[in-house]
Write a protein that holds these residues in place. Structure first.
Motif, PDB file in Angstrom:
ATOM      1  N   ILE A  35       0.805  -1.221   0.000  1.00 54.80           N
ATOM      2  CA  ILE A  35       0.000   0.000   0.000  1.00 54.80           C
ATOM      3  C   ILE A  35       0.843   1.279   0.000  1.00 54.80           C
ATOM      4  O   ILE A  35       0.583   2.209  -0.758  1.00 54.80           O
ATOM      5  CB  ILE A  35      -0.986  -0.019   1.193  1.00 54.80           C
ATOM      6  CG1 ILE A  35      -2.002  -1.161   0.989  1.00 54.80           C
ATOM      7  CG2 ILE A  35      -1.713   1.308   1.335  1.00 54.80           C
ATOM      8  CD1 ILE A  35      -2.952  -1.390   2.143  1.00 54.80           C
ATOM      9  N   THR A 225      -6.079   5.263   1.190  1.00 50.82           N
ATOM     10  CA  THR A 225      -5.163   6.209   1.859  1.00 50.82           C
ATOM     11  C   THR A 225      -5.030   7.496   1.033  1.00 50.82           C
ATOM     12  O   THR A 225      -4.929   8.583   1.596  1.00 50.82           O
ATOM     13  CB  THR A 225      -3.776   5.591   2.122  1.00 50.82           C
ATOM     14  OG1 THR A 225      -3.223   5.093   0.889  1.00 50.82           O
ATOM     15  CG2 THR A 225      -3.854   4.443   3.117  1.00 50.82           C
ATOM     16  N   THR A 313      -6.488   6.502   9.129  1.00 46.82           N
ATOM     17  CA  THR A 313      -5.381   5.648   8.694  1.00 46.82           C
ATOM     18  C   THR A 313      -4.071   6.375   8.948  1.00 46.82           C
ATOM     19  O   THR A 313      -4.041   7.439   9.561  1.00 46.82           O
ATOM     20  CB  THR A 313      -5.524   5.292   7.195  1.00 46.82           C
ATOM     21  OG1 THR A 313      -4.568   4.281   6.854  1.00 46.82           O
ATOM     22  CG2 THR A 313      -5.276   6.496   6.300  1.00 46.82           C
ATOM     23  N   PHE A 314      -3.000   5.777   8.468  1.00 48.63           N
ATOM     24  CA  PHE A 314      -1.707   6.451   8.426  1.00 48.63           C
ATOM     25  C   PHE A 314      -1.564   7.025   7.024  1.00 48.63           C
ATOM     26  O   PHE A 314      -1.742   6.306   6.044  1.00 48.63           O
ATOM     27  CB  PHE A 314      -0.606   5.421   8.720  1.00 48.63           C
ATOM     28  CG  PHE A 314       0.786   5.974   8.618  1.00 48.63           C
ATOM     29  CD1 PHE A 314       1.357   6.661   9.677  1.00 48.63           C
ATOM     30  CD2 PHE A 314       1.530   5.804   7.459  1.00 48.63           C
ATOM     31  CE1 PHE A 314       2.645   7.170   9.583  1.00 48.63           C
ATOM     32  CE2 PHE A 314       2.822   6.315   7.353  1.00 48.63           C
ATOM     33  CZ  PHE A 314       3.373   6.999   8.414  1.00 48.63           C
ATOM     34  N   PRO A 316       0.516   7.984   4.085  1.00 49.12           N
ATOM     35  CA  PRO A 316       1.902   7.749   3.650  1.00 49.12           C
ATOM     36  C   PRO A 316       2.623   9.001   3.129  1.00 49.12           C
ATOM     37  O   PRO A 316       3.826   9.118   3.312  1.00 49.12           O
ATOM     38  CB  PRO A 316       1.747   6.715   2.527  1.00 49.12           C
ATOM     39  CG  PRO A 316       0.477   5.999   2.848  1.00 49.12           C
ATOM     40  CD  PRO A 316      -0.424   7.075   3.389  1.00 49.12           C
TER      41      PRO A 316
END
Lengths: 368, 126
Positions: A35, A225, A313-314, A316
């Protein structure tokens, strides 16, 4: 019901996809790179997304179609030029969102792109509201491919020359291997990009051509994301039947010209425009590295529950946890301190502006 | 000589005398995907066999980390908290999670050997 496959299923397997069920379809959650790499490749180069599970509803026919569709959708369809697209909603009578969608005016009617999980219900709802006067075709002989990222226009232009002249939120007919394809300049990643509607039988070759020109297949994991960093809503998480576009902070998608007119849910919306709303969708940035996922409860500094996270979420590209959710309107101001309950602990966070990642859309420019 | 054993929750445990080092297996990291967050037990705390002793989160979801044996936490690996991607890179060596002073060595008996774990991992992911 058996699980459906898109026309790119064999290609997903060929490129090492991890497949999951999503909205009744077998879809790639990620490929070999994972991801984070897929997310970053889309932001720095370009990514190919199979979004063929989404509905492509063509509506055409006699009568006053534009007027009849305006009785359903809060978009200014009369002002829409041929090939121009608008983001809009299918609402219920309570002003809740049944689906969020993109309407494009075509040469003989309208094309509406619907969420996969909602498309069959949307079809029935729209059909009944139009009193069966028009031709509705939820066309499953077509695939939908999104190409997103700063290199999208160069990659696509090599495969289908001339498409780089499209303006943002506009579409046109193009030709690929002697067949008609319909391309719009749009997407859901916060990057410049295109969505290509193409015959199922041509989809695989087309995607291979994009890959030959430097693009990579990207899974639903990175799509999630990417859209979260761009502050965009996912139907079912951030939008639902009990949430209005005003509450979802999507007021910009309801043109002023339509506020006083009638459409499904207009009374509730008009009221909300005048008197405001109780809850509002906001961006949330946790102070620490803790990730708050959907359904995380939100508290104020007096330990009172004030809302809940709908997506988290994180991120990126922003290299930090990110979230969005709904809070009591009095806590919706940017920089308000809030607390997220994660695994029994209250994690400090701040209300912040959306998007988390600055958009990079092409606005009306040609051949840059 | 140190002994390495594996749990059904996809942890590995290496025992050196009284000291047990615990982490998650390569197979676990492959199932999780990119790890972006790690939480470890507090030094000095006591953990019980099969109890929660940490959390890892990937871009997709959060998962609990369990301890395969009971004991007192004598060390934790700050490196994986600062850079959780190290867990994907080197899960069974430098990216260990925590060290325990083991309470009861007989708890090692119920765990799997490398061969048994590999067979288990293959069967459960098929």
């Amino acid at each position: 019901m058996s699980i459906k496959k898109t026309s790119l299923n064999n290609l997903h397997i060929k490129y090492g996809a991890k497949l999951v069920e999503f909205a009744g379809y077998q879809m790639p959650i990620q490929y070999k790179d994972g991801i984070i790499q897929e997310h970053k490749y889309t932001r720095s180069h370009s990514g190919i997304f199979d979004v063929s599970h989404m509905g492509q509803l063509f509506i055409s026919g006699g009568g006053d179609l534009t007027n009849d569709l305006e009785k359903i959708f809060p978009a200014d369809l009369k002002k829409l030029k041929t090939n121009q697209s608008k983001y809009s909603f299918l609402m219920n009578n309570k002003g809740g969102i049944q689906d969020d969608l993109i309407i494009t005016k075509t040469s003989d009617g309208f094309l509406i792109i619907l969420n996969a999980a909602c498309k069959y219900n949307d079809y029935e709802v729209i059909k009944s509201k139009l009193d069966n006067q028009y031709k509705l075709n939820l066309d499953e002989s077509l695939s939908l491919i999104a190409l997103q990222g700063p290199e999208a226009k160069n990659v696509l232009n090599k495969v289908i020359p001339g498409c780089d002249s499209l303006k943002y939120m506009n579409g046109n007919n193009h030709v690929y291997k002697n067949e008609k394809v319909y391309i719009t300049r749009s997407g859901y990643t916060g990057e410049d990009g295109f969505e290509i509607s193409i015959k199922n039988s041509d989809a695989e070759t087309f995607v291979e051509n994009l890959i030959e020109n430097g693009s990579k297949l990207i899974g639903l994991g990175a799509r999630d994301t990417l859209r979260m960093e761009a502050g965009l809503c996912l139907y079912g998480n951030d939008l639902d039947n009990d949430t209005s576009p005003i509450e979802a902070n999507l007021k910009w998608a309801i043109p002023k010209s339509r506020i006083e007119t009638e459409f499904v849910g207009s009374e509730v919306l008009k009221n909300q425009f005048q008197s405001g709303v109780k809850k509002l969708r906001v961006g949330i940035k946790p102070d620490s590295k803790v990730i708050a996922r959907g359904n995380t409860k939100i508290y104020n500094d007096k330990n009172q529950e004030i809302g809940k996270v709908t997506s988290g979420t994180f991120g990126p590209s922003v290299e930090h946890p990110i979230a969005m959710g709904y809070v009591d309107n009095s806590y919706s101001t940017v920089n308000t301190k809030i607390f997220l309950e994660v695994r029994g602990r209250k994690i400090p966070a701040n209300i912040c502006n959306l998007p988390f990642y600055k958009k990079n859309y092409v606005k009306g420019e040609i051949n840059v | 000589m140190s002994e390495v054993k594996y749990s059904k929750e996809h942890e590995w445990i290496k025992l050196d005398g009284e000291e047990a080092t615990i982490g998650i297996t390569k197979h676990a990291t492959e199932m999780l995907g990119d790890i972006v967050f790690a939480e470890l037990p507090e030094k000095g705390s006591n953990v019980d066999k099969d109890g929660t002793a940490g959390v890892v989160e990937s871009t997709k979801a959060a998962s609990d980390v369990y301890t395969p044996v009971s004991g007192e936490v004598i060390d934790t690996n700050q490196m994986i908290v600062d850079d959780p991607s190290k867990i994907n890179e080197d899960p069974e060596e430098s990216a260990w999670f925590f060290k325990l002073k083991i309470k009861d060595k007989s708890e090692m008996g119920s765990l799997m050997s490398k061969e048994e774990y590999e067979k288990f991992a293959k069967e459960t992911s098929a």
